[in-house]
Enzyme design. Structure first.
Site, PDB file in Angstrom:
ATOM      1  N   SER A   1      -9.601   1.926   2.905  1.00 53.26           N
ATOM      2  CA  SER A   1      -8.728   2.606   1.978  1.00 53.26           C
ATOM      3  C   SER A   1      -7.708   1.700   1.290  1.00 53.26           C
ATOM      4  O   SER A   1      -7.143   2.085   0.265  1.00 53.26           O
ATOM      5  CB  SER A   1      -7.990   3.724   2.699  1.00 53.26           C
ATOM      6  OG  SER A   1      -7.155   3.186   3.710  1.00 53.26           O
TER       7      SER A   1
ATOM      8  N   SER B   1      -9.673  -0.244   7.251  1.00 54.00           N
ATOM      9  CA  SER B   1      -9.122  -0.154   5.902  1.00 54.00           C
ATOM     10  C   SER B   1      -8.466  -1.406   5.356  1.00 54.00           C
ATOM     11  O   SER B   1      -8.181  -1.457   4.166  1.00 54.00           O
ATOM     12  CB  SER B   1      -8.129   0.999   5.816  1.00 54.00           C
ATOM     13  OG  SER B   1      -8.820   2.188   5.566  1.00 54.00           O
TER      14      SER B   1
ATOM     15  N   LYS C   1       0.847  -1.199   0.000  1.00 55.37           N
ATOM     16  CA  LYS C   1       0.000   0.000   0.000  1.00 55.37           C
ATOM     17  C   LYS C   1       0.881   1.246   0.000  1.00 55.37           C
ATOM     18  O   LYS C   1       1.893   1.304   0.717  1.00 55.37           O
ATOM     19  CB  LYS C   1      -0.893  -0.014   1.233  1.00 55.37           C
ATOM     20  CG  LYS C   1      -1.913   1.112   1.285  1.00 55.37           C
ATOM     21  CD  LYS C   1      -2.776   0.998   2.545  1.00 55.37           C
ATOM     22  CE  LYS C   1      -3.859   2.043   2.612  1.00 55.37           C
ATOM     23  NZ  LYS C   1      -4.667   1.942   3.832  1.00 55.37           N
TER      24      LYS C   1
HETATM   25  N1  GLN Z   1     -12.910   4.395   6.226  1.00 54.27           N
HETATM   26  C1  GLN Z   1     -12.385   4.858   7.492  1.00 54.27           C
HETATM   27  C2  GLN Z   1     -11.993   6.298   7.366  1.00 54.27           C
HETATM   28  O1  GLN Z   1     -12.261   6.874   6.357  1.00 54.27           O
HETATM   29  C3  GLN Z   1     -11.218   4.010   7.897  1.00 54.27           C
HETATM   30  C4  GLN Z   1     -10.000   4.293   7.111  1.00 54.27           C
HETATM   31  C5  GLN Z   1      -8.803   3.556   7.568  1.00 54.27           C
HETATM   32  O2  GLN Z   1      -8.907   2.531   8.230  1.00 54.27           O
HETATM   33  N2  GLN Z   1      -7.655   4.095   7.236  1.00 54.27           N
HETATM   34  O3  GLN Z   1     -11.427   6.864   8.256  1.00 54.27           O
END
Ligand code: GLN
Length: 484
Positions: free
Chosen positions: A153, A177, A78
């Site tokens: 994400s 994420s 990532k």
């Molecule tokens: N979707 C969640 C957010 O927007 C979690 C994102 C993540 O785990 N980095 O914060």
């Protein structure tokens, strides 16, 4: 079977008995990427020369007598993990052109294990999002249905694994994420306990929640990847100085006598009935193997979303202050003076969701509002943690859905942040409490993958791996592939 279709443990066997070389395996995966990634767009950049170089080195190390489950295995990373000499943008324009001078600890560990690095995968900007639509570099498509999001994400990493564009991948999980995109893409995704894995070199979003996680084609592959990255790091004061167990030894399909808790707040109103029935059917599978299914209550669950959306933006507003247009990446070219550099670089460098969170977080931390918002959120976080503590007094692990619905369409939720935030309603509380969790596929809803999570107590990754592995051995959802 094509080489790129192999799991890490299958490829590991073939490499060990010298039926294939890492160079052959890596070539196969690079060809797969070339054939599919213009449709999936999982990668922000691939590093084919580097991958083949890594593969040659791995083959040499093996010829010299070395062995290991990741020696010569091609992986995707990532794009929020710092990679020395390879651009790292976090999906943000403000980091365009930023080439880290060092490797994150997890990358160093993977290199020591002999992995092959294929490239960097797409992510929502600074990991803020649930669909990869917040990336400054375009959206990733779900390999099961290209009109849908892969989740986020870590959507690039999850889509790459699902489309056989890598054998496994690293992601990060601050509020879901790793697990949410794993569920949307029909693969396994594990978030370790906060402190199990070093955060050194992971570009920070919300430091009290961020954790590096693993994405694999099955539970065994997640265990192998976790083994390689876990452990204490003197460079990260929040990493735990605890021994790392043998995670593959934990993979016994034996749950007889285990108590699996089902918090009723997670199977409540608003969940897609197809998701609910898939999770209930999975409970029957474990019950059939002799596990006891225990109905429990975690009464503070409903506060996880508001608490997360106060604490994480508050931390983000501090962490993202470092992007000033001078130290990293993008700098506004026509600035009049130093203030103009700061202001315009941030104005043009950050996307709308990141700006929204910086404003929310700055507000929540400001004098006069701190007690009402940030401090109160911290107190409720403790109550959420206590729900988990009580649950583990009665149960070995908890079973909950990963997402309320399967993958949604690209564009469907971009204009409605609250609807987007709600897709993480079942994943956020785990980060607030600090424990570990794994999402595994448990069904299909009209051709789209459905996932469930196994939650475990602090540093008890062995239990979640065992419970997930037992389910996997009894079912074949992990063997289903998108037809791409
Ligand atoms: N979707 C969640 C957010 O927007 C979690 C994102 C993540 O785990 N980095 O914060």
């Amino acid at each position: 079977m094509k080489l790129y279709e192999l799991t890490i443990h299958q490829a590991g066997e073939l490499l060990r008995n010298k039926s294939i070389s890492s160079v052959e395996l890596t070539r196969s995966v690079l060809e797969r990427i070339a054939a599919t990634d213009d449709k999936v767009c999982a990668y922000l950049r691939t590093t084919p020369e580097r991958a083949l170089h890594d593969a040659e080195q791995a083959d040499q190390r093996r010829a010299a007598g070395e062995d290991g489950p990741l020696l010569g295995i091609p992986l995707a990373i990532k794009d929020v993990l710092s990679t020395q000499g390879v651009e790292t943008t976090c999906g943000s324009r403000i980091l365009q052109g930023y080439v880290p001078p060092f490797d994150a600890t997890v990358i160093q560990k993977l290199r020591a294990a002999g992995c092959v690095m294929l490239g960097k995968t797409n992510t929502d900007e600074f990991t803020m999002g649930s669909s990869t639509e917040n990336s400054a570099y375009g959206v990733t498509h779900n390999p099961w249905d290209l009109t849908r999001v892969p989740g986020g994400s870590s959507g690039g990493s999850a889509a790459a694994v699902a489309a056989d564009e890598c054998l496994g991948a690293l992601g990060t999980d601050t509020g879901g994420s790793v697990r949410q995109p794993a569920a949307f893409c029909g693969i396994a995704g594990l978030k370790p306990t906060y402190g199990r894995v070093s955060r050194y070199g992971l570009v920070a979003y919300a430091s009290s929640l961020d954790q590096v996680g693993t994405l694999g084609k099955d539970v065994t592959d997640c265990a192998i990847l976790l083994q390689a990255i876990a452990g204490h790091d003197p460079k990260d004061a929040t990493s735990a100085n605890l021994p790392v167990p043998d995670y593959r030894a934990a993979l016994r399909p034996d749950v007889a006598g285990m108590r699996l808790g089902v918090p009723r707040e997670y199977l409540a109103e608003g969940i897609d009935p197809r998701v609910e029935s898939a999770v209930r059917a999975a409970l029957d599978v474990w019950a059939g193997m002799g596990a006891e299914i225990v109905d429990i209550s975690m009464p503070h669950t409903e506060y996880a979303l508001p608490v997360y959306y106060l604490i994480s933006p508050a931390e983000a507003s501090a962490n993202l202050a470092r992007y000033d247009g001078i130290r990293y990446g993008y700098s506004y070219p026509q600035a009049k003076d130093i203030w103009d550099v700061y202001r315009k670089s941030r104005e043009h460098g950050f996307g709308p969701e990141v700006k929204r969170r910086i404003m929310l977080g700055t507000y929540a931390l400001s004098a006069g509002y701190y007690d009402a918002y940030y401090l109160k959120a911290q107190k409720v976080r403790t109550l959420i943690k206590q729900d988990f503590d009580r649950a583990y007094e009665q149960c070995n692990a908890l079973i909950v859905p990963t997402t309320p619905m399967p993958a949604f369409r690209i564009g469907e939720k971009v204009d409605d942040p609250l609807q987007m935030y709600l897709t993480d309603i079942f994943t956020l509380s785990l980060n607030l409490a600090g424990g570990c969790g794994i999402s595994i596929p448990c069904g299909l809803a009209d051709g789209l993958p459905v996932g469930l999570q196994v939650f475990g107590n602090l540093y008890d990754e062995e239990t979640i791996l065992r419970v997930a592995y037992a389910y996997e051995q009894a079912t074949d959802w992990h063997l289903r592939k998108p037809g791409i």
